[in-house]
Design a protein around this motif. Structure first.
Motif, PDB file in Angstrom:
ATOM      1  N   LEU A 183     -13.527  13.547   6.204  1.00  0.00           N
ATOM      2  CA  LEU A 183     -13.378  14.352   4.997  1.00  0.00           C
ATOM      3  C   LEU A 183     -12.535  13.556   4.012  1.00  0.00           C
ATOM      4  O   LEU A 183     -11.375  13.240   4.290  1.00  0.00           O
ATOM      5  N   LEU A 184     -13.113  13.213   2.857  1.00  0.00           N
ATOM      6  CA  LEU A 184     -12.403  12.470   1.814  1.00  0.00           C
ATOM      7  C   LEU A 184     -12.063  13.410   0.669  1.00  0.00           C
ATOM      8  O   LEU A 184     -12.920  14.180   0.221  1.00  0.00           O
ATOM      9  N   ALA A 185     -10.828  13.343   0.167  1.00  0.00           N
ATOM     10  CA  ALA A 185     -10.417  14.221  -0.931  1.00  0.00           C
ATOM     11  C   ALA A 185      -9.289  13.559  -1.722  1.00  0.00           C
ATOM     12  O   ALA A 185      -8.826  12.462  -1.396  1.00  0.00           O
ATOM     13  N   GLY A 186      -8.862  14.257  -2.760  1.00  0.00           N
ATOM     14  CA  GLY A 186      -7.766  13.781  -3.606  1.00  0.00           C
ATOM     15  C   GLY A 186      -6.865  14.935  -3.968  1.00  0.00           C
ATOM     16  O   GLY A 186      -6.383  15.660  -3.118  1.00  0.00           O
ATOM     17  N   HIS A 187      -6.613  15.115  -5.289  1.00  0.00           N
ATOM     18  CA  HIS A 187      -5.931  16.268  -5.861  1.00  0.00           C
ATOM     19  C   HIS A 187      -4.416  16.229  -5.760  1.00  0.00           C
ATOM     20  O   HIS A 187      -3.730  16.565  -6.721  1.00  0.00           O
ATOM     21  N   VAL A 188      -3.870  15.820  -4.626  1.00  0.00           N
ATOM     22  CA  VAL A 188      -2.425  15.923  -4.435  1.00  0.00           C
ATOM     23  C   VAL A 188      -1.682  14.643  -4.818  1.00  0.00           C
ATOM     24  O   VAL A 188      -0.450  14.608  -4.790  1.00  0.00           O
ATOM     25  N   HIS A 189      -2.408  13.584  -5.170  1.00  0.00           N
ATOM     26  CA  HIS A 189      -1.821  12.315  -5.617  1.00  0.00           C
ATOM     27  C   HIS A 189      -0.946  11.681  -4.545  1.00  0.00           C
ATOM     28  O   HIS A 189       0.004  10.943  -4.851  1.00  0.00           O
ATOM     29  N   THR A 190      -1.249  11.964  -3.302  1.00  0.00           N
ATOM     30  CA  THR A 190      -0.509  11.405  -2.175  1.00  0.00           C
ATOM     31  C   THR A 190      -1.506  10.976  -1.110  1.00  0.00           C
ATOM     32  O   THR A 190      -2.442  11.714  -0.794  1.00  0.00           O
ATOM     33  N   SER A 191      -1.292   9.795  -0.556  1.00  0.00           N
ATOM     34  CA  SER A 191      -2.216   9.244   0.438  1.00  0.00           C
ATOM     35  C   SER A 191      -1.863   9.701   1.844  1.00  0.00           C
ATOM     36  O   SER A 191      -0.688   9.840   2.184  1.00  0.00           O
ATOM     37  N   SER A 192      -2.891   9.892   2.655  1.00  0.00           N
ATOM     38  CA  SER A 192      -2.674  10.168   4.074  1.00  0.00           C
ATOM     39  C   SER A 192      -3.997  10.043   4.806  1.00  0.00           C
ATOM     40  O   SER A 192      -5.064  10.108   4.212  1.00  0.00           O
ATOM     41  N   ALA A 193      -3.914   9.865   6.110  1.00  0.00           N
ATOM     42  CA  ALA A 193      -5.086   9.853   6.983  1.00  0.00           C
ATOM     43  C   ALA A 193      -4.655  10.444   8.318  1.00  0.00           C
ATOM     44  O   ALA A 193      -3.808   9.863   9.013  1.00  0.00           O
ATOM     45  N   VAL A 194      -5.210  11.596   8.663  1.00  0.00           N
ATOM     46  CA  VAL A 194      -4.803  12.314   9.875  1.00  0.00           C
ATOM     47  C   VAL A 194      -6.013  12.966  10.522  1.00  0.00           C
ATOM     48  O   VAL A 194      -7.043  13.182   9.883  1.00  0.00           O
TER      49      VAL A 194
END
Length: 291
Positions: A183-194
Motif C-alpha cells: 500500500l503506497l500513500a502520502g498525505h502526512v509528509h513523513t516517510s515510513s515502511a511497516v
C-alpha cells in the motif's frame, strides 16, 4: 526485479524550485519501471499549479500512475468544490481516477481518496474497494499487487495530526482476500515502511505499508524533502528513502529497509539503516533480502 519511484505531495504553488531539476535528473538516472505519484500535486488546485505539475510529470520517465489528493480539490471556490471537485485535475493530469498499471511482474491500482465534503480527510467507498479487489484478484499469485492512495492506511510513529483513510478496515479485509502486497500513500509528509499487522489483526495476512514524504514542497513537517525507491521482486522488497541534501544539491540515500514475504505476510528482515549524507543517491544499493 522492478524499480518503482514513489513521489508524493508535490504541492506546486508551494515548491522549493531548487529541488525540481535535480529530482527529475535523479529519477531518470534510477531508470524506473514505473513512477507513482500519490496525490497533492497542487497547493490550491489552481490552473497555474496544475500546469506546473503537468510540466513536471512530462519531464519524468514513463510509465506513470498518478492519483489525486485533497489539495487537488478547490478549497475556496465552494461551487467548484461541490460540483466539479476534480475538473482541473482531470483536464491537466488525467481522466482516470482509478488508474491501473500492469506488466509481467506487478499490478498497480490507484484509488482516488479525495472528497469534496472534507478539507483534509479522505476515504474509499464500497464501489472503489470492490473494483480494486476484482482487479487484483484477476491476476496470478506470482504478481506483486500494489494499491496507491493519497490518504494512508497506517500512520507513522509519533504525534499525529491526520486520520486514516475512511473505511480503512473493510478495505483491508478486501485487500487480504485478493492478496494485496503493498500500500503506497502520502498525505502526512513523513516517510515510513511497516507491516500492516501492527494496526490490522487479520489472521495469516499482512501488507507492506509505505508512506512517502513530500518530494518538492516547502511544507515539511520536520523531515527533509524525500522520495522512495522500491526494488520489488517476488516475495522480497527493498524500500530506499532518498532525502534532499542542500549542500550537495541532490537527494542522498538516507535509509534502507528490506522485507520478505512468508506465506501471505510481510516481515522486515533488515532494520532501518541510516546512511551518511555523502552517500550516493543516484543508484541505491540492490540485493536480495536475507532469509
Amino acid at each position: 526485479m522492478r524499480t518503482v519511484i514513489h513521489l508524493s505531495d508535490l504541492h506546486f504553488g508551494r515548491t522549493d524550485d531548487s529541488i525540481i531539476a535535480p529530482l527529475i535528473a535523479q529519477v531518470h538516472a534510477l531508470e524506473p519501471d514505473l513512477v507513482v505519484v500519490s496525490g497533492d500535486l497542487t497547493q490550491r488546485a489552481r490552473s497555474s499549479e496544475f500546469k506546473a505539475a503537468r510540466q513536471f510529470l512530462d519531464a519524468l520517465p514513463h510509465p506513470q500512475l498518478v492519483v489525486p489528493g485533497n489539495h487537488d480539490v478547490p478549497l475556496l471556490n465552494v461551487a467548484a468544490r461541490l460540483l466539479q471537485p476534480l475538473r482541473k485535475y482531470r483536464r491537466y493530469i488525467g481522466e482516470d481516477l482509478q488508474p491501473v498499471y500492469m506488466d509481467d511482474e506487478m499490478v498497480v491500482v490507484g484509488i482516488n481518496t479525495a472528497r469534496s465534503l472534507t478539507i483534509k480527510d479522505g476515504r474509499v467507498n464500497d464501489r472503489q474497494i470492490e473494483m480494486a479487489r476484482r482487479q487484483l484478484a484477476a491476476v496470478g499469485e506470482h504478481m506483486v499487487k500494489i494499491i496507491v492512495t493519497h490518504h494512508p492506511f497506517d500512520l507513522p510513529a509519533g504525534p499525529q495530526h491526520h486520520d486514516l483513510v475512511g473505511k480503512a478496515a473493510p478495505a483491508m479485509r478486501a485487500f487480504a482476500i485478493c492478496g494485496t502486497d503493498v500500500l503506497l500513500a502520502g498525505h502526512v509528509h513523513t516517510s515510513s515502511a511497516v507491516s500492516s499487522a501492527g494496526r490490522y489483526d487479520i489472521p495469516g495476512y499482512s501488507a507492506l505499508v509505505v508512506q512517502a514524504g513530500t518530494a518538492t514542497s516547502t511544507r515539511g513537517r520536520g523531515e527533509s524533502n524525500s522520495f522512495n525507491v522500491l526494488r520489488i521482486a517476488a516475495h522480497q522488497i527493498e524500500v530506499h528513502r532518498l532525502a534532499w541534501e542542500p549542500a550537495q544539491s541532490a537527494f542522498a540515500l538516507a535509509a534502507t529497509q528490506a522485507f520478505e514475504q512468508r506465506g501471505n505476510e510481510w516481515f522486515e528482515t533488515r532494520p532501518v539503516t541510516d546512511v551518511a549524507p555523502t552517500a550516493s543517491a543516484t543508484h541505491p544499493p540492490t540485493g536480495t533480502a536475507p532469509g
